[in-house]
Design an enzyme around this catalytic site. Structure first.
Site, PDB file in Angstrom:
ATOM      1  N   THR A  63     -10.236  39.012 -82.148  1.00  0.00           N
ATOM      2  CA  THR A  63      -9.944  38.703 -83.540  1.00  0.00           C
ATOM      3  C   THR A  63      -9.824  39.971 -84.369  1.00  0.00           C
ATOM      4  O   THR A  63     -10.735  40.795 -84.389  1.00  0.00           O
ATOM      5  CB  THR A  63     -11.084  37.824 -84.115  1.00  0.00           C
ATOM      6  OG1 THR A  63     -11.089  36.595 -83.403  1.00  0.00           O
ATOM      7  CG2 THR A  63     -10.896  37.552 -85.586  1.00  0.00           C
TER       8      THR A  63
ATOM      9  N   CYS B  94     -18.273  30.861 -92.554  1.00  0.00           N
ATOM     10  CA  CYS B  94     -16.809  31.009 -92.670  1.00  0.00           C
ATOM     11  C   CYS B  94     -16.088  29.675 -92.538  1.00  0.00           C
ATOM     12  O   CYS B  94     -15.193  29.359 -93.321  1.00  0.00           O
ATOM     13  CB  CYS B  94     -16.290  32.027 -91.657  1.00  0.00           C
ATOM     14  SG  CYS B  94     -16.454  31.533 -89.930  1.00  0.00           S
TER      15      CYS B  94
HETATM   16  C1  LIG Z   1      -9.551  31.971 -82.028  1.00  0.00           C
HETATM   17  C2  LIG Z   1     -10.527  32.709 -81.157  1.00  0.00           C
HETATM   18  C3  LIG Z   1     -11.035  33.927 -81.586  1.00  0.00           C
HETATM   19  C4  LIG Z   1     -11.910  34.655 -80.768  1.00  0.00           C
HETATM   20  N1  LIG Z   1     -12.365  35.882 -81.184  1.00  0.00           N
HETATM   21  C5  LIG Z   1     -13.105  36.635 -80.348  1.00  0.00           C
HETATM   22  C6  LIG Z   1     -13.507  37.961 -80.702  1.00  0.00           C
HETATM   23  O1  LIG Z   1     -13.183  38.447 -81.775  1.00  0.00           O
HETATM   24  N2  LIG Z   1     -14.232  38.681 -79.833  1.00  0.00           N
HETATM   25  C7  LIG Z   1     -14.595  38.179 -78.631  1.00  0.00           C
HETATM   26  O2  LIG Z   1     -15.239  38.900 -77.881  1.00  0.00           O
HETATM   27  N3  LIG Z   1     -14.237  36.945 -78.251  1.00  0.00           N
HETATM   28  C8  LIG Z   1     -13.502  36.153 -79.078  1.00  0.00           C
HETATM   29  N4  LIG Z   1     -13.139  34.879 -78.714  1.00  0.00           N
HETATM   30  C9  LIG Z   1     -13.454  34.450 -77.354  1.00  0.00           C
HETATM   31  C10 LIG Z   1     -14.465  33.334 -77.209  1.00  0.00           C
HETATM   32  O3  LIG Z   1     -15.764  33.846 -77.268  1.00  0.00           O
HETATM   33  C11 LIG Z   1     -14.143  32.645 -75.879  1.00  0.00           C
HETATM   34  O4  LIG Z   1     -12.950  31.893 -76.088  1.00  0.00           O
HETATM   35  C12 LIG Z   1     -15.255  31.761 -75.365  1.00  0.00           C
HETATM   36  O5  LIG Z   1     -16.353  32.521 -74.983  1.00  0.00           O
HETATM   37  C13 LIG Z   1     -14.780  30.908 -74.200  1.00  0.00           C
HETATM   38  O6  LIG Z   1     -14.226  31.715 -73.206  1.00  0.00           O
HETATM   39  P1  LIG Z   1     -12.780  31.364 -72.606  1.00  0.00           P
HETATM   40  O7  LIG Z   1     -11.856  31.204 -73.740  1.00  0.00           O
HETATM   41  O8  LIG Z   1     -12.474  32.360 -71.575  1.00  0.00           O
HETATM   42  O9  LIG Z   1     -12.918  29.936 -71.989  1.00  0.00           O
HETATM   43  P2  LIG Z   1     -13.554  29.565 -70.580  1.00  0.00           P
HETATM   44  O10 LIG Z   1     -14.763  30.427 -70.360  1.00  0.00           O
HETATM   45  O11 LIG Z   1     -12.516  29.552 -69.541  1.00  0.00           O
HETATM   46  O12 LIG Z   1     -14.067  28.106 -70.858  1.00  0.00           O
HETATM   47  C14 LIG Z   1     -13.252  26.920 -70.665  1.00  0.00           C
HETATM   48  C15 LIG Z   1     -14.169  25.796 -70.167  1.00  0.00           C
HETATM   49  O13 LIG Z   1     -14.705  26.156 -68.888  1.00  0.00           O
HETATM   50  C16 LIG Z   1     -16.125  26.064 -68.921  1.00  0.00           C
HETATM   51  N5  LIG Z   1     -16.672  27.148 -68.074  1.00  0.00           N
HETATM   52  C17 LIG Z   1     -16.373  28.463 -68.153  1.00  0.00           C
HETATM   53  N6  LIG Z   1     -17.063  29.165 -67.216  1.00  0.00           N
HETATM   54  C18 LIG Z   1     -17.805  28.276 -66.558  1.00  0.00           C
HETATM   55  C19 LIG Z   1     -18.729  28.387 -65.472  1.00  0.00           C
HETATM   56  N7  LIG Z   1     -19.012  29.552 -64.905  1.00  0.00           N
HETATM   57  N8  LIG Z   1     -19.325  27.248 -65.046  1.00  0.00           N
HETATM   58  C20 LIG Z   1     -19.045  26.050 -65.624  1.00  0.00           C
HETATM   59  N9  LIG Z   1     -18.167  25.891 -66.651  1.00  0.00           N
HETATM   60  C21 LIG Z   1     -17.561  26.991 -67.109  1.00  0.00           C
HETATM   61  C22 LIG Z   1     -16.508  26.232 -70.386  1.00  0.00           C
HETATM   62  O14 LIG Z   1     -17.765  25.653 -70.685  1.00  0.00           O
HETATM   63  C23 LIG Z   1     -15.353  25.530 -71.086  1.00  0.00           C
HETATM   64  O15 LIG Z   1     -15.583  24.156 -71.160  1.00  0.00           O
HETATM   65  C24 LIG Z   1     -12.296  34.116 -79.524  1.00  0.00           C
HETATM   66  C25 LIG Z   1     -11.799  32.882 -79.122  1.00  0.00           C
HETATM   67  C26 LIG Z   1     -10.923  32.172 -79.915  1.00  0.00           C
HETATM   68  C27 LIG Z   1     -10.387  30.839 -79.427  1.00  0.00           C
END
Ligand SMILES: Cc1cc2nc3c(=O)[nH]c(=O)nc-3n(C[C@H](O)[C@H](O)[C@H](O)COP(=O)(O)OP(=O)(O)OC[C@H]3O[C@@H](n4cnc5c(N)ncnc54)[C@H](O)[C@@H]3O)c2cc1C
Length: 483
Positions: A191, A299
């Site tokens: 972000t 926010c």
């Molecule tokens: C609009 C937006 C802004 C963001 N801004 C920032 C930022 O500024 N800085 C930053 O660092 N991050 C940022 N994020 C990242 C955010 O923290 C992640 O999207 C979040 O941690 C989920 O990770 P992922 O998107 O990789 O989804 P995934 O980790 O792939 O998750 C998808 C699904 O899979 C499940 N899952 C994932 N891993 C496992 C596992 N090992 N075992 C079982 N289930 C699992 C989850 O519970 C979820 O239901 C942002 C995200 C969004 C959408």
């Protein structure tokens, strides 16, 4: 210069030499690109509001390092009052932009690294806290925006960093030199990275000894050699290229995310805050996530205020503001929104000091806050769409409305109550569209779901912090159960 003006901030970003890509092209001047400019405007708001006397108490604080007045986004929380003011400041910024204003992720990273680096030094005799203090003072004194970068691309979610087929799917140290380290990898969904001066990198999950090289925290300027960014697409983003205002919904403000690649980036020793002390990776993640889960109690509530207001205006323009079910839906939206705010304030008021002296939120309540955030904005958005009517997604364009031939037809058939122009009616519907389905839906909906961790991440923390044993003991005692 402890406080920059909005204009000085814009100029400072314009003067950076960032490597930004979008739609397959290198963007030479991201600060003035019509798709990206609204996101810069949102961060600018955090500077503009800090200049206004009426917001001084919320938007500024006294640096505990220099004693100078600084922007609260660069502050280290010294009390529960500071934690509460943070939430109120974020609500204000959400109200003024109806978008993600991006600067909180760095503030949350500052506070998490502050206490974690201190505790790591105590355990290992490292020098990370001093390094961090110097960096922090630099950011405070120059009023810099910092991106908090935690999330790695992560590849196969069932595997630890060292088990991934491609070792770069988690950011890691690839070389240790006498003067610093070289890092390789990427951070996803970042972000506001293109609107930041610095990036503060942290590990993304708890780690074991085999993940030592991945347990790294550091900061570098965003235009450091080897860093480049690929902008994420948003629904309806190219409407911003059409040179109209109505169809964008919120023409001035927006948010932006990007994939940030670290292609063998050198980090000097004095910018390293964790380097191999893997047992502190989990602590850092837990604290950053906790602060960021608190943030959303401010926010998203501010953006929610705008959405509720827009729904109420749409009801008036449609002539249904007196209908009891509409009034009740607006009450429900307010109730949900204020519940989120209660959570943000509660986890702040129940915060406590860490060994380093800064204040940490109550982690259980912060996780409850974020768990509700994964749900309530969706319900608020659903109710707003209900009140708005179908025209929020079927209305013709601004160009049709302004066309000399078909414009009068659009004007005639999309009129609501007689004393409101069709143009105003369409403008408010476009704002609702923007918040629930358009570019701002990234920040209001999907960020509510995944930002600061997906819902299951909070449930794990709630199960850890919920103290079920104590609750069972209470029940057994009252029921006179002896085992
Ligand atoms: C609009 C937006 C802004 C963001 N801004 C920032 C930022 O500024 N800085 C930053 O660092 N991050 C940022 N994020 C990242 C955010 O923290 C992640 O999207 C979040 O941690 C989920 O990770 P992922 O998107 O990789 O989804 P995934 O980790 O792939 O998750 C998808 C699904 O899979 C499940 N899952 C994932 N891993 C496992 C596992 N090992 N075992 C079982 N289930 C699992 C989850 O519970 C979820 O239901 C942002 C995200 C969004 C959408």
């Amino acid at each position: 210069m402890a406080l920059m003006t909005g204009e000085q901030y814009m100029e400072s970003i314009r003067n950076m030499n960032m490597q930004v890509y979008m739609f397959g092209e290198k963007i030479e001047n991201p600060a003035d690109h019509p798709i990206l400019r609204p996101s810069l405007n949102s961060v600018r708001m955090t500077y503009d509001l800090a200049q206004m006397p009426e917001y001084e108490d919320l938007m500024t604080a006294k640096s505990h390092i220099t004693g100078e007045k600084i922007n609260r986004f660069a502050h280290i929380h010294q009390s529960t009052d500071d934690l509460c003011k943070k939430v109120k400041m974020q609500r204000l910024c959400g109200q003024k932009t109806a978008a993600c204003f991006q600067r909180c992720v760095g503030m949350d990273a500052f506070n998490a690294v502050y206490s974690t680096s201190y505790e790591c030094d105590q355990a290992h005799g490292t020098n990370y806290h001093d390094n961090f203090l110097k960096f922090l003072e630099y950011c405070q004194t120059n009023d810099l925006t910092t991106d908090g970068a935690m999330t790695d691309p992560k590849g196969d979610r069932s595997k630890a960093p060292h088990e991934q087929e491609d070792p770069d799917l988690f950011l890691r140290v690839v070389e240790r030199r006498p003067d610093g380290i070289v890092v390789r990898g990427a951070k996803a969904h970042q972000t506001g990275i293109i609107n930041s001066h610095e990036v503060l990198v942290m590990p993304t999950i708890s780690m074991g000894e085999k993940d030592k090289d991945y347990a790294v925290a550091f900061s570098v300027p965003v235009d450091t050699k080897g860093i480049y960014m690929i902008i994420g697409r948003q629904s309806c983003d190219t409407r911003k290229l059409e040179n109209t205002t109505m169809d964008v919904g919120n023409p001035e403000f927006g948010g932006v995310e990007a994939l940030v690649v670290f292609d063998d980036v050198f980090v000097p020793n004095d910018r390293i805050f964790l380097n191999g002390e893997y047992e502190f990776a989990g602590v850092l993640v837990e604290r950053f996530a906790g602060y960021h889960r608190q943030s959303y109690g401010g926010c998203k509530v501010g953006v929610g205020d705008v959405l509720i207001g827009a729904a109420a205006v749409a009801a008036e323009y449609n002539g249904v503001q007196k209908a009891s079910h509409v009034k009740d839906k607006l009450i429900e939206m307010i109730h949900l929104n204020e519940t989120l705010y209660c959570c943000g304030i509660a986890c702040s008021a129940e915060g406590s000091a860490t060994p380093s002296g800064n204040y940490l939120i109550n982690l259980l309540l912060a996780n409850v806050c974020k768990q509700n955030i994964t749900r309530f904005p969706y319900e608020i958005a659903r109710l707003a769409e209900d009140i708005a009517g179908g025209l929020m997604v079927t209305a013709p364009s601004e160009k049709d409305l302004k066309d000399p031939v078909i414009g009068p037809v659009v004007e005639k058939y999309f009129k609501g109550v007689a004393n409101v122009s069709t143009e105003n009616r369409l403008k408010i519907l476009r704002l609702i569209e923007n918040l629930t389905l358009g570019t701002a839906a990234v920040g209001y909906r999907t960020e509510s779901m995944h930002g600061a961790g997906s819902p299951q991440a909070q449930r794990i923390m709630i199960s850890r912090q919920g103290n079920l044993a104590e609750k069972k003991a209470l029940a057994k005692s009252l029921a006179h159960i002896e085992e």
